[in-house]
Design a protein around this motif. Sequence first.
Motif, PDB file in Angstrom:
ATOM      1  N   SER A 118     -22.585 -11.610  42.073  1.00 23.92           N
ATOM      2  CA  SER A 118     -22.506 -11.897  40.644  1.00 23.92           C
ATOM      3  C   SER A 118     -21.570 -10.915  39.938  1.00 23.92           C
ATOM      4  O   SER A 118     -20.748 -11.303  39.102  1.00 23.92           O
ATOM      5  CB  SER A 118     -23.921 -11.823  40.068  1.00 23.92           C
TER       6      SER A 118
ATOM      7  N   PRO B  30     -28.597 -13.796  37.110  1.00 27.25           N
ATOM      8  CA  PRO B  30     -29.293 -14.361  38.268  1.00 27.25           C
ATOM      9  C   PRO B  30     -30.487 -13.513  38.699  1.00 27.25           C
ATOM     10  O   PRO B  30     -31.487 -14.047  39.176  1.00 27.25           O
ATOM     11  CB  PRO B  30     -28.228 -14.355  39.372  1.00 27.25           C
TER      12      PRO B  30
ATOM     13  N   THR C 256     -33.673 -14.376  36.687  1.00 30.11           N
ATOM     14  CA  THR C 256     -34.323 -15.574  37.219  1.00 30.11           C
ATOM     15  C   THR C 256     -35.116 -15.244  38.474  1.00 30.11           C
ATOM     16  O   THR C 256     -36.294 -15.578  38.596  1.00 30.11           O
ATOM     17  CB  THR C 256     -33.255 -16.622  37.591  1.00 30.11           C
TER      18      THR C 256
ATOM     19  N   SER D  73     -32.722 -19.009  45.915  1.00 32.11           N
ATOM     20  CA  SER D  73     -31.880 -19.089  44.734  1.00 32.11           C
ATOM     21  C   SER D  73     -30.407 -18.922  45.100  1.00 32.11           C
ATOM     22  O   SER D  73     -29.533 -19.431  44.426  1.00 32.11           O
ATOM     23  CB  SER D  73     -32.299 -18.027  43.742  1.00 32.11           C
ATOM     24  N   GLU D  74     -30.165 -18.201  46.208  1.00 28.23           N
ATOM     25  CA  GLU D  74     -28.777 -18.113  46.657  1.00 28.23           C
ATOM     26  C   GLU D  74     -28.299 -19.501  47.091  1.00 28.23           C
ATOM     27  O   GLU D  74     -27.159 -19.877  46.896  1.00 28.23           O
ATOM     28  CB  GLU D  74     -28.653 -17.161  47.850  1.00 28.23           C
TER      29      GLU D  74
ATOM     30  N   ARG E  13     -27.169 -22.173  44.424  1.00 33.75           N
ATOM     31  CA  ARG E  13     -25.910 -22.058  43.693  1.00 33.75           C
ATOM     32  C   ARG E  13     -24.953 -23.128  44.198  1.00 33.75           C
ATOM     33  O   ARG E  13     -24.927 -23.442  45.369  1.00 33.75           O
ATOM     34  CB  ARG E  13     -25.323 -20.669  43.900  1.00 33.75           C
TER      35      ARG E  13
END
Lengths: 321, 324
Positions: free
Chosen positions: A209, A244, A247, B6-7, B10
């Motif tokens: 990120s 991110p 979350t 969560s990766e 994306r």
Amino acid sequence: MARFLVRRCLWGVVLLVLVSAATFAIFYLLPSADPAVLRAGRGATPQTIAAVRHDLGLDRPVTAQYWHFLTQLVLHFDLGYSYTSGAPVSSLIADGLPATISLAAGAIVVWLLVGIPLGILSALRPRSWFDRLAMGGALVALSAPVYWLGLVVLYLFADDIGRWPLLPGAGSYVGLTRDPWHWLTALVLPWLVLASTFAAIYARVLRTSLIETMQEDYVRTARAKGISERRVVLRHGVRNALGPLVTLLGLDVGVLLGGAVLTEAVFGIPGIGRLNYTAITTSDLPVIQGTVLLAALFIVVANIVVDVAYALLDPRVRLDG
Amino acid sequence: MSIGASELLREPGGFDAPPGSLVAGRSPLVLFWARLRRDRAALVALIAIVVLVLVAICAPLVVALFGAPGPNAVDANAMDAFGAPKGPGAGALFGYDSLGRDVFSRTVYGARVSLLVGVGGTAIAVVLGVVVGLLAGFYRGWVDTLLSRFVDVLLSFPILLLALGIASACSLGKGCVGGAIKPGLGTVLLVVAIINWTYIARIVRGQVLSLRERDFVAAARVSGASDATIVFREILPNLIAPVIVYATLLVPQNILLEAALSFLGVGITPPTASWGAMIADAAQNFDTQWWYMVFPGAALLLTVLSFNLLGDGLRDALDPRRGR
């Protein structure tokens, strides 16, 4: 904002009802084993089994059973009684919560303190030896089964069986209010083991990120204005790259409050996870069901909290959509 | 576990050509392979996985080659004078477990279960996820709403607990769904499929939503192609690369999930050798007999690490803008 919250909470309630129906189905309809036989114990006569079946209401139609389960749950917060100990499931859960919260809270602090600096330093010098070392280490941590890591750590450092006895080993947990120092030392190993996977994930996500963020136009503008690099990285880069992670953190907190089954099992911590684990090994259906519902509740709440936090952090997100 | 979920969620990027190179006319898959070949770590991991697959397939041969007994054979000479199993040494490469079985042999056979669940379970989930994602993304409307809401509900389940719940419900008596799903391998595959297809469905749906608006789909439609032709000839080939990448990233998680379920006693049923179950056996007395905790755990770690490395390499090859 208020409208958004109401809508999200209503959807959350709907979700919980669906989850409760699903858990009910999983535990009462899916197995071909008969709950009444399980409850009655070994060597029970057919009469005893029939009596138990009637007591548990298992001779009534499925819809009536589910309705009973739901009304008991909503009106009395009654999740039924353990098949093995006979204790109310709700009080078993209440007994386990402090240990689970202790484990989760400490682990979160550890993984944030480790994961965030690693992620930032790796992102600032991609492909440097530090980056390669940190990301290689993260991948190994990510690949290690947490219960195995727990056993290895106990073998090396536990004060009862360890080669280098440094810290209290498995089964040494005591409540915070009883003995704060003992509570702290007993939890150090579980915290480190539980945090290792998460620290690895957070470092990787933050690195990706932050690398993207540092290529944004506003970062170049900030540099062109002559702001110190430190300030550019922290105020313009990291702050925007943390999205991110927020979350992830919300969801992970929700999941962990439902019990870290594997870690609690290995270290013998009497929390929700271990309650769930013992219930599974003894086929104690009401307890399994109660713990699953509790975990689902935490996850639904965590989802709502994450959405709200996002809106507060990022003014571009509008909640009334 | 929900590691990396969560990766995975994306969005993958497109197939943008690196600046200054002539790539016109090369298919996405060819490009994909060309980029992957430059990633040394991923190639080493790929070789490790190939070796592992060969070992798993030829397990009886490998075990015989090292002169070890079968995975469930109990050796009369396994115990020492005090009745404890002997450690690694001349008799057995990795020592014996508490029942006197050869740990090396069980570790080799354990690879079969791990790979079967990791690859097989993921494959089932991928088929399911691709079908659902395609339907939802292509037809949109109420089909999409219904399927997406269903996925939302599944995603709000605590994953490990859902797995534990289903696995324990199916480990009772004859199994579940009236005995159709037996305890053991069948149950573990079911759990893996149920948990994983939602991720694939989400990713595929997102891809299809954007692909269906592209010019080549419009061209096919104008030239009179049926829905089936568009889906199979135009859209599906464009999904292969991303689906392979996400499937590869799911495999290590599923290997860990199988081991965790077996460790907790609701996965693979004994006496079948599974790394997770072996570690659970070892948890009783690993303080003195460390070897049958260490070897299956190390095998598990290396296997999962290889798949993670390969998955990372594939993802970087799919989207060159990432991970630099």
